[in-house]
Design a protein around this motif. Structure first.
Motif, PDB file in Angstrom:
ATOM      1  N   LEU A 180     154.414  78.025  50.839  1.00  0.00           N
ATOM      2  CA  LEU A 180     155.527  77.094  50.684  1.00  0.00           C
ATOM      3  C   LEU A 180     155.082  75.852  49.906  1.00  0.00           C
ATOM      4  O   LEU A 180     155.798  75.368  49.017  1.00  0.00           O
ATOM      5  CB  LEU A 180     156.076  76.689  52.050  1.00  0.00           C
ATOM      6  N   ALA A 181     153.901  75.342  50.225  1.00  0.00           N
ATOM      7  CA  ALA A 181     153.403  74.152  49.538  1.00  0.00           C
ATOM      8  C   ALA A 181     153.238  74.415  48.043  1.00  0.00           C
ATOM      9  O   ALA A 181     153.636  73.603  47.206  1.00  0.00           O
ATOM     10  CB  ALA A 181     152.075  73.715  50.147  1.00  0.00           C
ATOM     11  N   ASN A 182     152.682  75.553  47.701  1.00  0.00           N
ATOM     12  CA  ASN A 182     152.502  75.868  46.290  1.00  0.00           C
ATOM     13  C   ASN A 182     153.837  76.121  45.595  1.00  0.00           C
ATOM     14  O   ASN A 182     153.992  75.829  44.404  1.00  0.00           O
ATOM     15  CB  ASN A 182     151.572  77.066  46.124  1.00  0.00           C
ATOM     16  N   ARG A 183     154.816  76.622  46.351  1.00  0.00           N
ATOM     17  CA  ARG A 183     156.166  76.807  45.786  1.00  0.00           C
ATOM     18  C   ARG A 183     156.780  75.442  45.463  1.00  0.00           C
ATOM     19  O   ARG A 183     157.397  75.261  44.418  1.00  0.00           O
ATOM     20  CB  ARG A 183     157.027  77.573  46.792  1.00  0.00           C
ATOM     21  N   VAL A 184     156.617  74.480  46.364  1.00  0.00           N
ATOM     22  CA  VAL A 184     157.150  73.138  46.128  1.00  0.00           C
ATOM     23  C   VAL A 184     156.444  72.486  44.937  1.00  0.00           C
ATOM     24  O   VAL A 184     157.078  71.910  44.044  1.00  0.00           O
ATOM     25  CB  VAL A 184     156.980  72.250  47.385  1.00  0.00           C
ATOM     26  N   LEU A 185     155.112  72.594  44.906  1.00  0.00           N
ATOM     27  CA  LEU A 185     154.339  71.919  43.864  1.00  0.00           C
ATOM     28  C   LEU A 185     154.546  72.554  42.493  1.00  0.00           C
ATOM     29  O   LEU A 185     154.293  71.905  41.465  1.00  0.00           O
ATOM     30  CB  LEU A 185     152.855  71.933  44.234  1.00  0.00           C
ATOM     31  N   SER A 186     155.003  73.809  42.449  1.00  0.00           N
ATOM     32  CA  SER A 186     155.221  74.472  41.161  1.00  0.00           C
ATOM     33  C   SER A 186     156.685  74.471  40.745  1.00  0.00           C
ATOM     34  O   SER A 186     157.036  74.989  39.692  1.00  0.00           O
ATOM     35  CB  SER A 186     154.707  75.920  41.224  1.00  0.00           C
ATOM     36  N   PHE A 187     157.565  73.864  41.561  1.00  0.00           N
ATOM     37  CA  PHE A 187     158.998  73.839  41.258  1.00  0.00           C
ATOM     38  C   PHE A 187     159.252  72.769  40.200  1.00  0.00           C
ATOM     39  O   PHE A 187     159.242  71.571  40.487  1.00  0.00           O
ATOM     40  CB  PHE A 187     159.791  73.547  42.535  1.00  0.00           C
ATOM     41  N   GLY A 188     159.433  73.211  38.977  1.00  0.00           N
ATOM     42  CA  GLY A 188     159.563  72.280  37.868  1.00  0.00           C
ATOM     43  C   GLY A 188     160.787  72.543  37.022  1.00  0.00           C
ATOM     44  O   GLY A 188     161.723  73.229  37.432  1.00  0.00           O
ATOM     45  N   PRO A 189     160.817  71.999  35.803  1.00  0.00           N
ATOM     46  CA  PRO A 189     161.995  72.099  34.929  1.00  0.00           C
ATOM     47  C   PRO A 189     162.450  73.535  34.669  1.00  0.00           C
ATOM     48  O   PRO A 189     163.652  73.804  34.610  1.00  0.00           O
ATOM     49  CB  PRO A 189     161.525  71.422  33.641  1.00  0.00           C
ATOM     50  N   GLU A 190     161.498  74.466  34.504  1.00  0.00           N
ATOM     51  CA  GLU A 190     161.900  75.854  34.231  1.00  0.00           C
ATOM     52  C   GLU A 190     162.694  76.437  35.393  1.00  0.00           C
ATOM     53  O   GLU A 190     163.712  77.104  35.199  1.00  0.00           O
ATOM     54  CB  GLU A 190     160.664  76.730  33.973  1.00  0.00           C
ATOM     55  N   GLU A 191     162.215  76.176  36.617  1.00  0.00           N
ATOM     56  CA  GLU A 191     162.905  76.697  37.790  1.00  0.00           C
ATOM     57  C   GLU A 191     164.286  76.052  37.947  1.00  0.00           C
ATOM     58  O   GLU A 191     165.255  76.729  38.307  1.00  0.00           O
ATOM     59  CB  GLU A 191     162.072  76.447  39.052  1.00  0.00           C
ATOM     60  N   ILE A 192     164.370  74.761  37.682  1.00  0.00           N
ATOM     61  CA  ILE A 192     165.653  74.070  37.819  1.00  0.00           C
ATOM     62  C   ILE A 192     166.670  74.649  36.837  1.00  0.00           C
ATOM     63  O   ILE A 192     167.824  74.905  37.195  1.00  0.00           O
ATOM     64  CB  ILE A 192     165.470  72.552  37.577  1.00  0.00           C
ATOM     65  N   GLU A 193     166.241  74.886  35.594  1.00  0.00           N
ATOM     66  CA  GLU A 193     167.163  75.459  34.612  1.00  0.00           C
ATOM     67  C   GLU A 193     167.616  76.845  35.025  1.00  0.00           C
ATOM     68  O   GLU A 193     168.786  77.206  34.878  1.00  0.00           O
ATOM     69  CB  GLU A 193     166.486  75.512  33.231  1.00  0.00           C
ATOM     70  N   SER A 194     166.698  77.635  35.556  1.00  0.00           N
ATOM     71  CA  SER A 194     167.046  78.993  35.989  1.00  0.00           C
ATOM     72  C   SER A 194     167.983  78.974  37.192  1.00  0.00           C
ATOM     73  O   SER A 194     168.979  79.699  37.226  1.00  0.00           O
ATOM     74  CB  SER A 194     165.765  79.763  36.336  1.00  0.00           C
ATOM     75  N   GLU A 195     167.690  78.131  38.168  1.00  0.00           N
ATOM     76  CA  GLU A 195     168.483  78.091  39.395  1.00  0.00           C
ATOM     77  C   GLU A 195     169.883  77.517  39.158  1.00  0.00           C
ATOM     78  O   GLU A 195     170.812  77.812  39.911  1.00  0.00           O
ATOM     79  CB  GLU A 195     167.765  77.256  40.469  1.00  0.00           C
ATOM     80  N   THR A 196     170.044  76.670  38.146  1.00  0.00           N
ATOM     81  CA  THR A 196     171.321  75.999  37.935  1.00  0.00           C
ATOM     82  C   THR A 196     172.138  76.623  36.804  1.00  0.00           C
ATOM     83  O   THR A 196     173.086  76.023  36.308  1.00  0.00           O
ATOM     84  CB  THR A 196     171.105  74.504  37.614  1.00  0.00           C
ATOM     85  N   GLU A 197     171.797  77.834  36.428  1.00  0.00           N
ATOM     86  CA  GLU A 197     172.442  78.465  35.273  1.00  0.00           C
ATOM     87  C   GLU A 197     173.968  78.513  35.411  1.00  0.00           C
ATOM     88  O   GLU A 197     174.699  78.354  34.427  1.00  0.00           O
ATOM     89  CB  GLU A 197     171.882  79.876  35.085  1.00  0.00           C
ATOM     90  N   LEU A 198     174.478  78.728  36.612  1.00  0.00           N
ATOM     91  CA  LEU A 198     175.919  78.841  36.834  1.00  0.00           C
ATOM     92  C   LEU A 198     176.545  77.540  37.344  1.00  0.00           C
ATOM     93  O   LEU A 198     177.722  77.513  37.680  1.00  0.00           O
ATOM     94  CB  LEU A 198     176.212  79.970  37.826  1.00  0.00           C
ATOM     95  N   VAL A 199     175.762  76.478  37.399  1.00  0.00           N
ATOM     96  CA  VAL A 199     176.258  75.183  37.880  1.00  0.00           C
ATOM     97  C   VAL A 199     176.881  74.424  36.709  1.00  0.00           C
ATOM     98  O   VAL A 199     176.332  74.438  35.603  1.00  0.00           O
ATOM     99  CB  VAL A 199     175.103  74.364  38.503  1.00  0.00           C
ATOM    100  N   PRO A 200     178.021  73.752  36.898  1.00  0.00           N
ATOM    101  CA  PRO A 200     178.622  72.960  35.822  1.00  0.00           C
ATOM    102  C   PRO A 200     177.627  71.973  35.223  1.00  0.00           C
ATOM    103  O   PRO A 200     176.807  71.392  35.942  1.00  0.00           O
ATOM    104  CB  PRO A 200     179.781  72.238  36.521  1.00  0.00           C
ATOM    105  N   GLU A 201     177.708  71.759  33.917  1.00  0.00           N
ATOM    106  CA  GLU A 201     176.709  70.972  33.198  1.00  0.00           C
ATOM    107  C   GLU A 201     176.540  69.568  33.769  1.00  0.00           C
ATOM    108  O   GLU A 201     175.424  69.060  33.870  1.00  0.00           O
ATOM    109  CB  GLU A 201     177.066  70.895  31.713  1.00  0.00           C
TER     110      GLU A 201
END
Length: 401
Positions: free
Chosen positions: A295-316
């Motif tokens: 979990l710690a490594n997941r938090v520490l590696s959560f960066g811009p790439e993950e945010i863009e992927s996770e928010t693909e269907l979220v309004p701009e």
């Protein structure tokens, strides 16, 4: 936004535990009050035990419903001193969007914090019910809740002692089970038991104890713990921690509400970055649903790439807010909760949902819980007990829950 059920287990997937209700029905006197405990509200190994009780002055007066939070006995921390500290801190927090704390009591050697009870349910319960009926919370619902919590955090982060000394308070455990949705549409932030502050006489946190909710923890909290573990320093110096940690947690909650998916799910895309060496002996205040190292490594590696992927269907417009709230470096985040609150409220206006308020929140909340009941999904509701309405209550339009 398509309506898609969660396709991976949540960190708090429903699990069955044998509960004898008679063990949670008892009466006792403490201080100037008589308490009648009626039933458990939350019984789950990953969360604080919450009991519902009626509280009445011994000298006569109205009977009011409260919550009793059992204070855990943690190695290296005194439960009674921790409870007293929480009550002292809560006495300084007087805001309509923050749940009140009334008292600290002891019954049969067990310390409890007596807290305000607002009829309704926790945000976590609505998120679970929405997943069970394969729907998503509306963007307006998610944004309104997040803006109300941000407003509460702005007040807490700037709270002062009676002498005018800044508390530098950080909640440290902002999560869906610490956000209460009232039956009248109010939103309240609860449970400051893991809060950091500069309250005089506060208890020091042991160097090997990670406080708060690891599932929504900000990366700088982990980094400071790692650094302190190596240098034997205080892991929570003001240089390392401020309200921007709570903003990151709120960003994760907003993202989860919008996508119906826990952002740090272990089956999610993990970037190919070197894993952080995990300090031996580090422990958490609450159990973690997966290994703390993962979990710690997941938090520490959560960066811009993950945010863009996770928010693909979220309004701009919301993607921009999430990008800023979830920056790995706190210097690049919103500097205050007020800035995030204002952007969320601007989004509501710009998206044509400026009229979304308490009434609309309550209507959506009730509709989700009603559907879960009608589809006979009561048995899946195990985190917060007694939230879903009974079939009889569905027939009574005047009933609130």
């Amino acid at each position: 936004m398509p309506s898609t059920p969660r396709d991976t287990p949540r960190r708090d997937s429903p699990r069955r535990y044998a509960v004898k209700l008679e063990d949670y029905r008892f009466t006792f006197d403490a201080g100037a009050y008589h308490y009648e405990v009626t039933n458990p509200l939350v019984l789950h190994p990953d969360y604080d035990t919450l009991l519902l009780a009626y509280r009445r002055p011994l000298q006569g007066g109205p009977r009011r419903q409260v919550e009793l939070k059992r204070v855990n006995m943690l190695p290296g921390r005194d439960a009674r001193a921790s409870a007293r500290e929480e009550v002292r801190l809560a006495a300084l927090l007087n805001h309509p969007k923050i749940s009140r704390v009334h008292d600290f009591i002891v019954h049969k050697g067990i310390p409890y914090v007596v807290m305000e009870h607002m009829k309704g349910c926790f945000l976590l319960s609505v998120m679970h019910a929405a997943a069970l009926v394969e729907t998503r919370l509306s963007p307006a619902f998610a944004v309104y809740v997040a803006a109300e919590v941000a407003d509460a955090l702005e007040y807490a982060h700037n709270c002062e002692t009676e002498e005018g000394t800044p508390l530098r308070l950080v909640h440290r455990a902002v999560g869906p089970l610490r956000i209460r949705l009232g039956a009248d549409g109010r939103v309240k932030l609860c449970n400051f038991g893991a809060a950091y502050s500069e309250l005089a006489g506060r208890m020091a946190t042991p160097r090997d104890l990670l406080r708060g909710d690891p599932a929504y923890i900000a990366p700088e909290l982990l980094r400071s713990m790692f650094a302190a573990n190596e240098s034997n320093a205080d892991p929570l110096t003001p240089r390392e921690l401020d309200g921007r940690a709570d903003i990151f947690s709120l960003g994760l909650i907003l993202l989860e509400m919008l996508t119906a998916k826990y952002p740090l799910d272990p089956l999610g895309l993990v970037p190919s970055r070197p894993a952080t060496r995990f300090p031996p002996g580090l422990r958490t205040e609450r159990p973690t649903w997966i290994s703390l190292e993962f979990l710690a490594n997941r938090v520490l590696s959560f960066g811009p790439e993950e945010i863009e992927s996770e928010t693909e269907l979220v309004p701009e417009g919301l993607r921009a807010i999430l990008r800023k709230a979830l920056q790995p470096n706190p210097a690049n985040r919103y500097s205050t909760a007020a800035e995030m609150r204002d952007d969320l409220r601007f989004y509501l206006r710009a998206s044509g949902a400026s009229g979304f308020g308490r009434l609309e929140l309550e209507e959506e909340r009730k509709a989700i819980l009603n559907e879960a009941t009608e589809r006979k999904l009561l048995a899946a509701q195990t985190i917060e007990r007694g939230v879903l309405p009974t079939p009889e209550e569905l027939l009574d339009n005047g009933q609130t829950y």
